[in-house]
Scaffold this motif. Structure first.
Motif, short mmCIF file in Angstrom:
data_model
loop_
_atom_site.label_atom_id
_atom_site.label_comp_id
_atom_site.label_asym_id
_atom_site.label_seq_id
_atom_site.Cartn_x
_atom_site.Cartn_y
_atom_site.Cartn_z
N LEU A 60 32.95 -6.27 -8.95
CA LEU A 60 32.11 -5.34 -9.57
C LEU A 60 32.73 -3.96 -9.39
CD1 LEU A 60 29.07 -5.30 -11.05
CD2 LEU A 60 28.26 -4.96 -8.70
N ILE A 61 32.58 -3.05 -10.53
CA ILE A 61 33.16 -1.76 -10.35
C ILE A 61 31.97 -0.78 -10.08
CG2 ILE A 61 34.54 0.00 -11.69
CD1 ILE A 61 36.07 -2.35 -10.83
N LYS A 62 31.89 0.09 -9.27
CA LYS A 62 31.26 1.24 -8.94
C LYS A 62 31.84 2.58 -9.46
CE LYS A 62 28.22 3.71 -5.69
NZ LYS A 62 27.94 3.52 -4.07
N TYR A 63 31.27 3.09 -10.64
CA TYR A 63 31.88 4.52 -11.14
C TYR A 63 31.54 5.53 -10.40
CZ TYR A 63 32.72 8.04 -14.62
OH TYR A 63 33.04 8.87 -15.25
N ILE A 64 32.39 6.37 -9.72
CA ILE A 64 32.20 7.59 -9.08
C ILE A 64 32.27 8.87 -9.86
CG2 ILE A 64 32.95 8.55 -6.88
CD1 ILE A 64 31.79 6.06 -6.45
N GLU A 65 33.38 8.68 -10.79
CA GLU A 65 33.56 9.79 -11.54
C GLU A 65 34.97 9.41 -12.48
OE1 GLU A 65 35.02 13.14 -9.28
OE2 GLU A 65 36.49 12.18 -8.14
#
Length: 321
Positions: free
Chosen positions: A69-74
């Motif tokens: 799962l990818i958590k978008y930070i910036e």
């Protein structure tokens, strides 16, 4: 009646009696090529980011659960996470293979980033196989990197049948080990260990096939119909299991989870494993330094590097754990 006989006998009947119905039924396998990198979902990801993550997602995983799962930070900065919804508690209770799969995902991500002219800065976050946040990654533009040919990522596949029993050439073995003799070991067909690995792999699959919890878990991840395959975009399709033609059509239209729990399905799986190990040209045995998260991720990356090398050499590979 075993599964092979069932498919053979009912196939002829349905061709004759159901020709009209066939025209309106699920006729062709849903395959990877049906899923492009283009997405209709609105996202804040750039075209480069979408392309890189699409290629990353083609990494192998147990039952094709895709446990990342990818958590978008910036922009160009994400956290790769461990998706607990995709765990396989019956066959992978300690999430060892989950972390190996995430390692393969990370290797794909790095290659895909190189393809678009980025280098990756990775920072390990997880201390255990169960931690949600696994790896922090930042993509940094660099025009001096080797542009990795991503075709190998698109073409990678598990080959389940028609494997030749020829021994591998010494040059090919050397290429696949790639100066990692401490972690990649080749077992030739003539070695005593080859026959031991065959026997133990068959026995392990026999035990697992007759564990109801493991078999039920498998059934939950098989996408029998093309509708389910297209809806979920994960799991095992008839195409990925190499059930083609009339047999594939029957399975897509008439099979369900209950069939997986039957004796004939279990026995057919064991028989398939017996054929696979008997026809192989040898074993590549991958090991890790220890059981830490860092070592398992690196082993998953090493595994994926091996998988991506074989296509150019026309070598088929089937992972066994």
């Amino acid at each position: 009646m075993n599964r092979k006989e069932f498919l053979g006998l009912t196939g002829g009947t349905i061709i004759i009696a159901g020709a009209t119905y066939y025209g309106f039924s699920d006729k062709s396998n849903f395959v990877r090529a049906d899923i492009g990198s283009d997405s209709q979902v609105k996202t804040q990801l750039t075209a480069d980011e979408q392309h890189i993550l699409y290629l990353s997602s083609l990494a192998p995983s147990g039952h094709n659960t895709q446990p990342w799962l990818i958590k978008y930070i910036e922009p160009l900065h994400w956290i790769i996470c461990n998706d607990k919804r995709k765990w396989l508690p019956a066959v992978d209770p300690m999430q060892r293979e989950t972390i190996l799969s995430i390692g393969a995902f990370i290797q794909n991500l790095e290659y895909a980033a190189h393809n678009r002219g980025y280098r990756c800065e990775f920072s390990l976050m997880a201390n255990t196989n169960q931690d949600e946040k696994v790896m922090d990654v930042k993509l940094i533009r660099s025009g001096n990197l080797f542009r990795y040919n991503s075709t190998s990522i698109l073409q990678r596949r598990t080959v389940r049948s028609n494997i030749l029993s020829e021994g591998l050439k010494a040059d090919d073995v050397h290429l696949l080990i790639d100066n990692e003799p401490d972690y990649v070991h080749f077992i030739q067909r003539t070695a005593k260990a080859y026959h031991y690995l065959n026997e133990q792999t068959i026995e392990a699959n026999r035990i697992q096939s007759y564990r109801n919890a493991a078999q039920k878990e498998l059934a939950n991840w098989i996408r029998f119909s093309n509708t389910d395959a297209e809806t979920y975009r994960d799991g095992l399709t008839t195409g990925s299991m190499e059930i083609e033609g009339i047999s594939g059509w029957i399975v897509r239209n008439f099979y369900g989870k209950s069939n997986v729990m039957g004796k004939s399905f279990r026995d057919q799986n064991i028989h398939q494993v017996e054929k696979q190990v008997a026809s192989s040209g040898g074993w590549f045995l991958l090991t890790s330094k220890d059981a830490s998260v860092a070592s398992l991720i690196e082993t998953g990356r090493r595994m994926q590097r091996l998988f991506l090398k074989v296509r150019d050499k026309n070598i088929a590979i089937h992972p066994m754990t």
